[in-house]
Design a protein around this motif. Structure first.
Motif, PDB file in Angstrom:
ATOM      1  N   GLY A  50      70.352  -0.333  30.313  1.00  0.00           N
ATOM      2  CA  GLY A  50      71.464   0.357  30.469  1.00  0.00           C
ATOM      3  C   GLY A  50      71.442   2.024  30.299  1.00  0.00           C
ATOM      4  N   GLN A  51      70.188   2.528  30.304  1.00  0.00           N
ATOM      5  CA  GLN A  51      70.173   4.082  30.285  1.00  0.00           C
ATOM      6  C   GLN A  51      68.944   4.477  30.878  1.00  0.00           C
ATOM      7  OE1 GLN A  51      68.581   4.348  25.988  1.00  0.00           O
ATOM      8  NE2 GLN A  51      68.366   1.912  26.195  1.00  0.00           N
ATOM      9  N   ARG A  52      68.787   5.639  31.119  1.00  0.00           N
ATOM     10  CA  ARG A  52      67.808   6.346  31.954  1.00  0.00           C
ATOM     11  C   ARG A  52      66.519   6.734  31.033  1.00  0.00           C
ATOM     12  NH1 ARG A  52      70.093   9.603  34.736  1.00  0.00           N
ATOM     13  NH2 ARG A  52      69.765   9.178  36.795  1.00  0.00           N
ATOM     14  N   ALA A  53      65.359   6.038  31.361  1.00  0.00           N
ATOM     15  CA  ALA A  53      64.186   6.061  30.481  1.00  0.00           C
ATOM     16  C   ALA A  53      62.915   6.625  31.113  1.00  0.00           C
ATOM     17  CB  ALA A  53      63.658   4.787  29.668  1.00  0.00           C
ATOM     18  N   TRP A  54      62.353   7.793  30.251  1.00  0.00           N
ATOM     19  CA  TRP A  54      61.284   8.558  30.906  1.00  0.00           C
ATOM     20  C   TRP A  54      59.780   8.252  30.237  1.00  0.00           C
ATOM     21  CZ3 TRP A  54      62.242  12.269  34.551  1.00  0.00           C
ATOM     22  CH2 TRP A  54      63.815  12.497  34.743  1.00  0.00           C
ATOM     23  N   PHE A  55      58.877   8.111  31.038  1.00  0.00           N
ATOM     24  CA  PHE A  55      57.657   8.070  30.303  1.00  0.00           C
ATOM     25  C   PHE A  55      56.633   9.037  31.122  1.00  0.00           C
ATOM     26  CE2 PHE A  55      58.061   5.079  34.203  1.00  0.00           C
ATOM     27  CZ  PHE A  55      56.824   5.426  34.911  1.00  0.00           C
TER      28      PHE A  55
ATOM     29  N   SER B 191      60.994  13.723  22.369  1.00  0.00           N
ATOM     30  CA  SER B 191      62.577  13.266  22.282  1.00  0.00           C
ATOM     31  C   SER B 191      62.268  12.055  21.771  1.00  0.00           C
ATOM     32  CB  SER B 191      62.953  13.154  23.714  1.00  0.00           C
ATOM     33  OG  SER B 191      61.964  12.518  24.545  1.00  0.00           O
ATOM     34  N   PRO B 192      63.200  11.199  21.587  1.00  0.00           N
ATOM     35  CA  PRO B 192      63.193   9.998  20.614  1.00  0.00           C
ATOM     36  C   PRO B 192      62.865   8.999  21.667  1.00  0.00           C
ATOM     37  CG  PRO B 192      65.260  11.218  20.003  1.00  0.00           C
ATOM     38  CD  PRO B 192      64.642  11.997  21.112  1.00  0.00           C
ATOM     39  N   LEU B 193      62.225   7.768  21.366  1.00  0.00           N
ATOM     40  CA  LEU B 193      62.234   6.498  22.376  1.00  0.00           C
ATOM     41  C   LEU B 193      63.572   6.016  22.523  1.00  0.00           C
ATOM     42  CD1 LEU B 193      59.310   4.860  20.364  1.00  0.00           C
ATOM     43  CD2 LEU B 193      59.194   6.421  22.344  1.00  0.00           C
TER      44      LEU B 193
ATOM     45  N   VAL C 116      53.485   1.666  28.241  1.00  0.00           N
ATOM     46  CA  VAL C 116      53.760   3.268  28.123  1.00  0.00           C
ATOM     47  C   VAL C 116      55.202   3.338  27.465  1.00  0.00           C
ATOM     48  CG1 VAL C 116      53.099   3.818  30.563  1.00  0.00           C
ATOM     49  CG2 VAL C 116      55.552   2.874  30.375  1.00  0.00           C
ATOM     50  N   TRP C 117      55.179   4.327  26.845  1.00  0.00           N
ATOM     51  CA  TRP C 117      56.212   4.833  25.896  1.00  0.00           C
ATOM     52  C   TRP C 117      57.651   5.339  26.602  1.00  0.00           C
ATOM     53  CZ3 TRP C 117      56.178   2.868  21.343  1.00  0.00           C
ATOM     54  CH2 TRP C 117      54.983   2.630  20.681  1.00  0.00           C
ATOM     55  N   LEU C 118      58.630   4.832  26.363  1.00  0.00           N
ATOM     56  CA  LEU C 118      59.932   5.233  26.885  1.00  0.00           C
ATOM     57  C   LEU C 118      60.763   6.104  26.006  1.00  0.00           C
ATOM     58  CD1 LEU C 118      60.666   1.927  28.522  1.00  0.00           C
ATOM     59  CD2 LEU C 118      59.354   3.694  29.673  1.00  0.00           C
ATOM     60  N   HIS C 119      61.048   7.291  26.588  1.00  0.00           N
ATOM     61  CA  HIS C 119      61.672   8.450  25.859  1.00  0.00           C
ATOM     62  C   HIS C 119      63.129   8.777  26.527  1.00  0.00           C
ATOM     63  CE1 HIS C 119      58.253   9.758  23.330  1.00  0.00           C
ATOM     64  NE2 HIS C 119      57.632   9.350  24.426  1.00  0.00           N
TER      65      HIS C 119
END
Length: 651
Positions: free
Chosen positions: A533-538, A486-488, A476-479
């Motif tokens: 180290g960051q929140r990533a959305w899929f 939004s960017p990856l 899955v791509w993480l944005h």
């Protein structure tokens, strides 16, 4: 593509273009093509379907050749110069990564470039032109038209049956010899193993949607039992296997890797371990080269090494190192010293062409056996892809490899391993204290990445043929935000000065099937996880979820720490090294784990380092430290944190 349309439009296309239709086949579809071909050539339909399933899982692969120049659902092989060129390697097999020494051990000095030129692939037997003779169809039609290809495969099976003295007929039992010959194997053991898997598939049945949207079903026939006789395969028996770590049911050959001194100092291409080696991992690679090239390269003492090579067309296995030997395959010495490496014939950028079912099944039987023998848990914290192995130091992070890539079907593979990816942990993590800490007020929990492989038609750039591809995948791509525009998310190790990309070779903004992450939020159709180290959305819509709830322990920085260091290897503290052995610094990576974030804990180990003093195993030493490390799923790759820096909480 990114220059023409922009990242936002590209990302939107990735999510919003519908997958291929998954309904029942039309009268002119794939299912009907199998029925017509079986009737025309007197081949049992179940046999034809099962052979094709083992060869291609009924996929068409856009008319692209396999690594051994096979085409279409029946894997008809065309060894002509053009077909072999189309299947040529894009990078050397088994490359260890961007390290000063091919072993991945930064303590060793480079021995210079003594490497011989890579051998050329040996053309396989030609079955496509024989099918053209039998059917009267043009070779080009057999290559590009799936229905014609199926006719060619049926004609070949019928031809094998006639040559063996058999008769056409609807009873699958009498076709064992023809099926074994169809495998293309050169020894009776591998041919029989292929035929056994075909009949096992007939008994169990199979169903799936192909890469071009055709639904194909092989109904289960539990009573299907082949008739076997002496010399049934028509092939010479292979010598008794001397492969020391292969299950008896698999026909493995022993092709030992080279172990000798080099002219310019040092030795190659692996290390001998003094005693019984602790094994935590089994690492899955694809070789980016044909089988015969890989098995010749591993005999080069100036090259790298791995334990097993698996052939795509028939699932044949060669073993090169004993399990107690240390292969140079993962690019990270800590993981090399504690793992078994499997190279699979295939290419990561070719949309799964060709991780065949025959190879998946042989690999799964081998890994299942090795996992039992060496007590390796069957989960994604221990069964790793090469793309999950971290760089050992900051300098090596960017050059680590991406195989087996997004088209390795981890969900299917773990089902074959007998350990389906359900999201619920089976075994407790070792060495985790019962008093590790209370559940925090914000109640952290986990999700496992688990898209439907066939329906998860993600867009990738950099694929073969067109340079772009859209087909099923296991990632899955993480944005950075819950929007396809939004960017990856950024990976500062993979891209120190740039952004993550949609390249099939770039894992920086992706999560893979079976990986467990801490849940970090839900908004509309999107789920967030903690990642690098960051929140990533899929994208994870309610009607087609790409994740499942999961359980298992998590780690978070202990109270009072703003962040903790992250490592690519679990090396001992300086005081653990005896005089005369150079201290290997733990070397934190360029990432940190901030307070308030959570990451899944896969295993816990006390620090260790295997020091190889030279060619003789008698000079090797295992340096054991007091420091405990937790392995975590930090990004696409696993990494380590010191146990004293974090608190373990339920997930």
């Amino acid at each position: 593509m990114r220059r023409l349309t922009g990242p936002a439009v590209l990302a939107a296309l990735t999510l919003l273009v519908p997958p291929p239709p998954a309904g029942a086949s039309s009268p002119a579809g794939r299912q009907a093509a199998f029925a017509r071909a079986a009737l025309r050539y007197g081949v049992p339909e179940s046999v034809l379907l099962a052979v094709s399933y083992l060869e291609s899982r009924w996929d068409a692969h856009d008319g692209l050749p396999s690594v051994s120049a096979g085409y279409g659902p029946m894997h008809l092989v065309d060894p002509s110069a053009g077909a072999m060129a189309a299947a040529a390697a894009t990078q050397p097999a088994g490359d260890a990564g961007d390290t000063a020494h091919p072993s991945g051990d930064a303590a060793r000095e480079s021995v210079g470039d003594e490497r011989a030129a890579a051998p050329r692939a040996v053309p396989p037997a030609d079955t496509l032109h024989r099918a053209a003779e039998l059917t009267g169809l043009a070779p080009a039609e057999l290559r590009r038209d799936p229905s014609a290809n199926i006719l060619g495969g049926a004609a070949l099976l019928a031809d094998h049956q006639r040559r063996a003295g058999g008769r056409p007929g609807a009873d699958p039992a009498g076709w064992y010899g023809a099926v074994a010959r169809y495998s293309g194997a050169t020894d009776a053991g591998t041919a029989a193993a292929f035929a056994d898997e075909v009949y096992a598939t007939i008994r169990s049945g199979a169903a799936r949607v192909t890469d071009d949207g055709e639904r194909v079903v092989l109904p289960a026939d539990p009573a299907a039992t082949p008739e076997r006789g002496p010399g049934e395969t028509g092939l010479p028996a292979a010598p008794a296997s001397t492969a020391p770590d292969c299950p008896p049911a698999l026909a493995c050959e022993w092709l030992p890797a080279a172990y000798r001194r080099l002219r310019k100092g040092g030795h190659g291409n692996h290390d001998r371990y003094p005693g019984t080696r602790p094994i935590d991992y089994i690492v899955i690679h694809d070789g980016e080269s044909p089988y015969d090239v890989m098995t010749r390269l591993v005999k080069d003492p100036t090259y790298v090494s791995w334990h097993f090579t698996l052939r795509s067309s028939d699932g044949h296995i060669a073993q090169h190192l004993r399990a107690d030997d240390v292969g140079w395959h993962a690019g990270n010495w800590y993981f090399n010293s504690r793992s078994i490496g499997l190279e699979h014939e295939g290419y990561l950028a070719r949309g799964g062409a060709w991780y065949t079912e025959a190879m998946y099944r042989a690999s799964a039987r081998l890994v299942r056996y090795l996992a039992r023998k060496y007590d390796v848990p069957l989960d994604r914290a221990h069964i790793l892809g090469h793309d999950n192995v971290p760089g050992a130091t900051p300098a090596t992070v960017q050059g680590m490899h991406e195989d087996p890539g997004p088209y390795w079907d981890w969900d299917h593979y773990f089902t074959l391993l007998g350990s389906p990816l359900t999201g619920v942990r089976g075994r407790e993590v070792s060495l985790v204290s019962a008093a590790a800490g209370a559940r925090p007020a914000n109640s952290a929990r986990s999700v496992m990445i688990k898209p439907d492989y066939a329906a998860n038609t993600s867009f990738f750039s950099g694929c073969a043929k067109s340079g772009r591809c859209r087909r099923g995948s296991g990632t899955v791509w993480l944005h950075v935000r819950p929007s396809p525009a939004s960017p990856l998310v950024r990976d500062i190790g993979k891209h120190p000065t740039g952004a993550s990309t949609y390249s099939v070779y770039d894992h920086a903004g992706r999560a893979s099937t079976g990986q467990r992450y801490a849940f970090a939020g839900r908004r509309g159709d999107w789920t967030a996880i903690w990642y690098l180290g960051q929140r990533a959305w899929f994208y994870d819509p309610a009607g087609a979820r790409r994740s499942v709830p999961a359980s298992g322990p998590l780690v978070t920085p202990r109270p009072g720490l703003a962040s903790v260091k992250v490592y690519g290897r679990a090396y001992p503290e300086a005081s653990a090294y005896p005089p005369g052995i150079p201290v290997q610094q733990p070397a934190p990576l360029q990432y940190t784990l901030p307070a308030g974030q959570f990451y899944s804990l896969g295993l816990t180990r006390r620090a260790s380092y295997l020091h190889t003093g030279g060619f003789s195993p008698a000079s090797h030493r295992v340096i054991a430290g007091r420091t405990r490390y937790h392995q975590i799923q930090f990004g696409h790759r696993v990494m380590f944190v010191r146990a004293e820096d974090v608190t373990v909480v339920p997930g």
